[in-house]
Enzyme design. Sequence first.
Site, PDB file in Angstrom:
ATOM      1  N   ASP A  32     -10.404 -49.840  25.962  1.00  0.00           N
ATOM      2  CA  ASP A  32      -9.953 -49.690  25.350  1.00  0.00           C
ATOM      3  C   ASP A  32      -8.282 -49.335  25.255  1.00  0.00           C
ATOM      4  OD1 ASP A  32      -8.936 -50.066  22.165  1.00  0.00           O
ATOM      5  OD2 ASP A  32     -10.416 -49.092  21.540  1.00  0.00           O
ATOM      6  N   GLU A 140      -8.368 -54.660  23.882  1.00  0.00           N
ATOM      7  CA  GLU A 140      -9.710 -54.129  24.420  1.00  0.00           C
ATOM      8  C   GLU A 140     -10.362 -55.935  24.349  1.00  0.00           C
ATOM      9  OE1 GLU A 140     -13.190 -52.685  21.178  1.00  0.00           O
ATOM     10  OE2 GLU A 140     -11.063 -53.354  20.254  1.00  0.00           O
TER      11      GLU A 140
END
Length: 709
Positions: A32, A140
């Site tokens: 992320d 992500e």
Amino acid sequence: GSFQQRVKSNGSVKGGASSVTAGCKKFVMLVDMDCFFASVVLRKYPQHRNNPVAIAHAHSNNRANNSNSSSELSTCNYLARQKGVKKGMFLGDAIEKCPDLVVLPYDFEGFQEVSGIVADQLRLYAEQYNGCIEQVSCDEAYVEINIDPNVCHNNIHDFVEQLAEHIRADIVKKTECTASIGIGPNKLLAKLAADKIKPNGCYVCRDWKLLLGGLNLRDIPGVGWKSQQKFETRGIRTVADIWDLDDEAETVLGGIIGSGNAKKIVKYCFGEDDRPVTPAVRKSIGAECNYGVRFDGPYGPDYMMKGLANEVERRMTVAEIRGSKLTLKVMKSKDTTKVPGKFLGHGSCHNLSRSTDIPLTRDKDILASAGMKIFDLLDVDKHSIRGMGIMVTSLKFDRDNDANSSSPLSSWLKKHKSGISQTTHDVNDEASDIEQEEIMIESANVSKMVTFEEGVPETSSDRKDYLMPNTFSQIDQEVLQHLPSDLLDELKTEYKNRKPVNEQSPNKQVGQRKISVNKQIPIDGQVSVKRMFKLNSIKSGKEALDGNCTLSQLDCLPLEVQLQIANSDNTTIAKKQSRNIVARQVTTTSSAEIDLVAANHSCSDDEDVVVEELQEEPPSNFYKDNILPFKEFILSNPDPDAEVVEFVNDFFVACVREWRLDDAVVLLRAMRNMTDGWSDELYIDVRDATLANIYEVHGDRLDIARLGL
């Protein structure tokens, strides 16, 4: 997002049980990126790295202008979050909470660049450890890896943590942006581990109870604020409360949120998640706009529909896909008299949608036409519309069809080693020679042309020029392969001695006048770059529009007519009557057919004019016939020798001499953007040689920065 475009699902990343060694242990990483938009933009503004920063369209840092701004923040860094600023907040409200907030503009090219770099890095690690990637968004992605305990010199969890730190270090080194990585045996625990360690950290879930024990139910994926309120009325707030319910947990939650959701939430609370990490397959593609949509001026829904269709076509071309189902989305205001809180925002709306089947395509005209048909069925007042969007589904990749197909350019590229003169076909009798010549003429891609004639009938030589294409490259190259060598040589000599289209003078004789088109009418995707620049300059207000036509009227005309008006050229366009050849006599003083050329070609009232229009050819697939085989040729010659480079240069020389400057620009841009193509040095050599040839032949210098070269 770029992850989805870069990470292919057709075997580009190894995975599956067959490729995993027995005894390997599976781990799932959630990579992320931290404050992705802000981190990317700060690469251009390093002086603000230690300041609270937000990203928005209204990026002026004039406090007086921004104090009441309703521009929404797309994201903000952690320094701004510590002062109460959140993404999605109005800029004016954010400045009240953080007066020293620095607002910076978007960097879309930077977003794409960083996303691509991260995708490449993750793909390398996934391939190394027999895993796969599942993208969640542009910043992500889940990465599954399979670790053999025998290669670990110590604890396997420590090995995975060190591997994650290597990934994070590579990302920082290549992008100047940080990432947080959560690691666990499944996607749920990897997600919760990443949330625990953000920002700029790495966490390995070694015991699911330690990770889940201190969490509220609101922290569990799938539990929203409404569900949280319902749970709290029953005294259920934390994951530990679910543990206390033991076997009754599913029954209790089922009475609150339903049995299906209850079963999933209970499994999550016990660290169970059987969702696989699966490379995502694009299922839809589209474009929509719900800001500033007001049809109270000269432009209507049809104008917006064309713009959406253009953007969807562009995105589908980049993704190399087509679709056979179209969905139109319309946002209808619940009360048009109410002013939304956000300036020119959509406010409270009803969301309407309807779908229809279309031919497998990405053509903007088909998409716009289908969208307008649906819009008419919805019967919505245009003044109540606050947003519109087009989404295409039932997608199919171009590569699914291209594998077993060939194109004229494909054949031409494949035979470059042997040379075109060696491609012959044995034809033993004169009748076969005539038949082959007829096939060649009938198969040629004859550009649409309008001719005005009067007086004596056309001669045989006129008929020959009328049917033959203007340039050698327009002849179907597959047909040329089957021509006898003597006919092929004669054909090449004929075209070699021909003047370019723009140099041919009108054929004027006593008692006869023949006006030919001096410039080809460009088809969609192949319009002249120079002519398009002129049109864009007029639409942007940099140049004035000659004549009585207004900009609004100009926008309503077909692209070919817009180009003609903007450039004040002699390209003549007649009203299309049918798909077959039309030949009829009209009087110039009463014919609407030739109004467009009356200013350039005057004739007396008693002259008769014959209007002829060639049968319209179906539009070609420029990507399939040109870009795809060109890329395949480049990839098939990763280390080109001098002969291969010379062959490519010769091809661009042919484009330039045949007035196909737009084709040359598009192919050069495709060559530049290839990630696995030739080196930058070779590309620059080919590009500079082409630009020099354009200047030598046409006297034009192209702006390589504006053209993306």
